[in-house]
Each structure stands twice: as C-alpha cells, then as structure tokens.
Design a protein around this motif. Structure first.
Motif, PDB file in Angstrom:
ATOM      1  N   SER A 192     -11.489  -7.171  -1.474  1.00  0.00           N
ATOM      2  CA  SER A 192     -11.959  -7.459  -2.835  1.00  0.00           C
ATOM      3  C   SER A 192     -11.350  -8.778  -3.309  1.00  0.00           C
ATOM      4  O   SER A 192     -10.425  -9.318  -2.678  1.00  0.00           O
ATOM      5  CB  SER A 192     -11.517  -6.338  -3.780  1.00  0.00           C
ATOM      6  OG  SER A 192     -10.093  -6.350  -3.892  1.00  0.00           O
ATOM      7  N   ASP A 193     -11.847  -9.268  -4.445  1.00  0.00           N
ATOM      8  CA  ASP A 193     -11.266 -10.478  -5.042  1.00  0.00           C
ATOM      9  C   ASP A 193      -9.774 -10.262  -5.312  1.00  0.00           C
ATOM     10  O   ASP A 193      -8.956 -11.151  -5.084  1.00  0.00           O
ATOM     11  CB  ASP A 193     -11.960 -10.808  -6.379  1.00  0.00           C
ATOM     12  CG  ASP A 193     -13.313 -11.475  -6.162  1.00  0.00           C
ATOM     13  OD1 ASP A 193     -13.789 -11.506  -5.006  1.00  0.00           O
ATOM     14  OD2 ASP A 193     -13.896 -11.959  -7.149  1.00  0.00           O
ATOM     15  N   LYS A 194      -9.449  -9.060  -5.771  1.00  0.00           N
ATOM     16  CA  LYS A 194      -8.055  -8.742  -6.085  1.00  0.00           C
ATOM     17  C   LYS A 194      -7.200  -8.812  -4.817  1.00  0.00           C
ATOM     18  O   LYS A 194      -6.090  -9.351  -4.825  1.00  0.00           O
ATOM     19  CB  LYS A 194      -7.979  -7.342  -6.711  1.00  0.00           C
ATOM     20  CG  LYS A 194      -6.620  -7.022  -7.279  1.00  0.00           C
ATOM     21  CD  LYS A 194      -6.589  -5.631  -7.888  1.00  0.00           C
ATOM     22  CE  LYS A 194      -5.163  -5.267  -8.288  1.00  0.00           C
ATOM     23  NZ  LYS A 194      -5.059  -3.865  -8.706  1.00  0.00           N
ATOM     24  N   ASP A 195      -7.731  -8.280  -3.716  1.00  0.00           N
ATOM     25  CA  ASP A 195      -7.015  -8.333  -2.428  1.00  0.00           C
ATOM     26  C   ASP A 195      -6.751  -9.787  -2.035  1.00  0.00           C
ATOM     27  O   ASP A 195      -5.653 -10.140  -1.612  1.00  0.00           O
ATOM     28  CB  ASP A 195      -7.846  -7.682  -1.308  1.00  0.00           C
ATOM     29  CG  ASP A 195      -8.031  -6.183  -1.493  1.00  0.00           C
ATOM     30  OD1 ASP A 195      -7.164  -5.560  -2.128  1.00  0.00           O
ATOM     31  OD2 ASP A 195      -9.040  -5.653  -0.999  1.00  0.00           O
ATOM     32  N   LEU A 196      -7.787 -10.612  -2.157  1.00  0.00           N
ATOM     33  CA  LEU A 196      -7.655 -12.018  -1.751  1.00  0.00           C
ATOM     34  C   LEU A 196      -6.719 -12.785  -2.683  1.00  0.00           C
ATOM     35  O   LEU A 196      -5.962 -13.640  -2.234  1.00  0.00           O
ATOM     36  CB  LEU A 196      -9.030 -12.683  -1.666  1.00  0.00           C
ATOM     37  CG  LEU A 196      -9.885 -12.224  -0.476  1.00  0.00           C
ATOM     38  CD1 LEU A 196     -11.334 -12.684  -0.631  1.00  0.00           C
ATOM     39  CD2 LEU A 196      -9.318 -12.724   0.847  1.00  0.00           C
ATOM     40  N   ARG A 197      -6.758 -12.445  -3.963  1.00  0.00           N
ATOM     41  CA  ARG A 197      -5.825 -13.094  -4.897  1.00  0.00           C
ATOM     42  C   ARG A 197      -4.379 -12.743  -4.545  1.00  0.00           C
ATOM     43  O   ARG A 197      -3.483 -13.568  -4.667  1.00  0.00           O
ATOM     44  CB  ARG A 197      -6.144 -12.703  -6.349  1.00  0.00           C
ATOM     45  CG  ARG A 197      -7.280 -13.529  -6.950  1.00  0.00           C
ATOM     46  CD  ARG A 197      -7.294 -13.437  -8.479  1.00  0.00           C
ATOM     47  NE  ARG A 197      -7.438 -12.065  -8.940  1.00  0.00           N
ATOM     48  CZ  ARG A 197      -8.613 -11.453  -9.128  1.00  0.00           C
ATOM     49  NH1 ARG A 197      -9.742 -12.104  -8.912  1.00  0.00           N
ATOM     50  NH2 ARG A 197      -8.670 -10.210  -9.553  1.00  0.00           N
ATOM     51  N   SER A 198      -4.179 -11.514  -4.062  1.00  0.00           N
ATOM     52  CA  SER A 198      -2.820 -11.108  -3.660  1.00  0.00           C
ATOM     53  C   SER A 198      -2.382 -11.843  -2.389  1.00  0.00           C
ATOM     54  O   SER A 198      -1.209 -11.866  -2.035  1.00  0.00           O
ATOM     55  CB  SER A 198      -2.739  -9.592  -3.460  1.00  0.00           C
ATOM     56  OG  SER A 198      -3.373  -9.222  -2.250  1.00  0.00           O
TER      57      SER A 198
END
Length: 209
Positions: free
Chosen positions: A82-88
């Motif tokens: 997810s976008d959240k995963d990639l931001r992390s």
C-alpha cells in the motif's frame, strides 16, 4: 551495439586516456574506475528512480528498506504494498507513483526489460520516457549501468557536470559539455565512469554499495 564488459573495460579506459590528457591524468593518479554495473532488472530501475534528485545515501536507505520488506524486489511485490507500506520504506509520494506505474507497465507486458538488451538506445529511451517519472537521466543511468552501452553521456548528472568543472577549472553549459564529450565517442560511458571516479576520489565520497 557497442558494449563495455569486464573483459574490455581496462582496454577502453586506456584507449580513451591515450587520447585525452585530462582523462589520462585521472587514471594515472587514481587508477581505473570500478566497473559500475547493475543487473537488467525491475529492481535496478526502482533503485535508479529512487536516486533521482536526492543523495545516494537517502536513495539507498529507501531501497534497502524496500528490499528488507520484499526480499526480491519484483513488480508484483511492489504492487502488493500500500501507499502506507511504501511511505514506511521512505518513498516520497512521487516515487510511489513512478515505481508503481513502472511495475504496472511491466506486469501488463507493455515493456519487456529483457527485450531491451537487443534494442537501440533511441527505442529504449522512447519506451521508458513515455512513463511518468522516467526522464533522460534515469534512462541514461539504466543504459549505462544495466545494459552496459558504451556510448552514453548522462549530461543531466550533477556529479558528472561537477567533475567536468573540477577537472577543467571552468563552468560550462550542458550544450558545451555535450560538445566536449563528442571527442570521447563512441566510448562516452567510459569517460563518464572515469569522471565519476575522479569526483568520488576528490570529494572523498564513501559509496554505500
């Protein structure tokens, strides 16, 4: 298609140095540059996109984080995040869009990296720059590192431009640098690596990988 390889790299450095006093002085003082190559993979293109307009250290931190998360970085693996995963994984909003777009294009079989191994630079450039977030610098770095094309000159590369400035003691426009590089044809990739080597040594830059 001219390529540089492990077998011909030193001979090509010698050939260029024999005809160019400045390149010769770099090789004499600092030795041959490392043979900077990368595999022709999606993972390599992701790393190159991450390197756009940031320090190599921050690009590599994001790449390493993604690698820890996925193991092998594949288009399918990246699309599963997810976008959240990639931001992390320290991906900026733009880099999420760019790498996801590339992954989708490869999964849809609109681009075949293996097929690029037999295509001309201009064809590869046209296909890749049609994708959002992939410009000439990214294509140049891919052609040079992953496909080992011998006559690539990434004039949009800041380290390369700075190396030319440092070795000549002058500032030039990109057009002037391109004109200067004409004398290094058809081995401009080799000249690029010699100049990068000079820049790294002069600036005492520690490469992370």
């Amino acid at each position: 298609m001219l390529r540089f390889t492990k077998e011909n790299f030193v001979a090509l450095c010698d050939k260029l140095s024999a005809n160019d006093m400045r390149l010769n002085s770099i090789v004499s003082e600092y030795g041959y540059p490392p043979l900077w190559t990368r595999p022709n993979t999606f993972e390599t293109l992701v790393l190159t996109i991450l390197e756009q307009q940031v320090s190599l250290a921050s690009a590599y931190a994001a790449y390493k984080k993604l690698k820890e998360r996925l193991g092998k970085i594949t288009p399918q693996g990246l699309l599963s995040l997810s976008d959240k995963d990639l931001r992390s994984c320290y991906f900026s909003r733009q880099k999420i869009v760019y790498t996801r777009g590339l992954a989708e294009t490869i999964v849809a079989k609109k681009i075949n990296l293996k097929a690029f191994e037999t295509k001309e630079d201009a064809v590869i450039r046209k296909e890749l720059t049609a994708l959002k977030g992939i410009g000439n610098w990214t294509v140049d770095i891919y052609l040079l590192h992953a496909l080992q094309h011998a006559d690539v000159f990434p004039v949009g590369d800041l380290a390369l431009v700075n190396a030319v400035k440092m070795i000549t003691g002058q500032s030039f426009t990109k057009e002037e640098i391109m004109a200067m590089a004409e004398t290094w044809k058809p081995y401009r990739s080799i000249a690029t690596m010699i100049l990068w080597h000079y820049y790294i040594k002069k600036k005492n830059i520690k490469l992370l990988h």
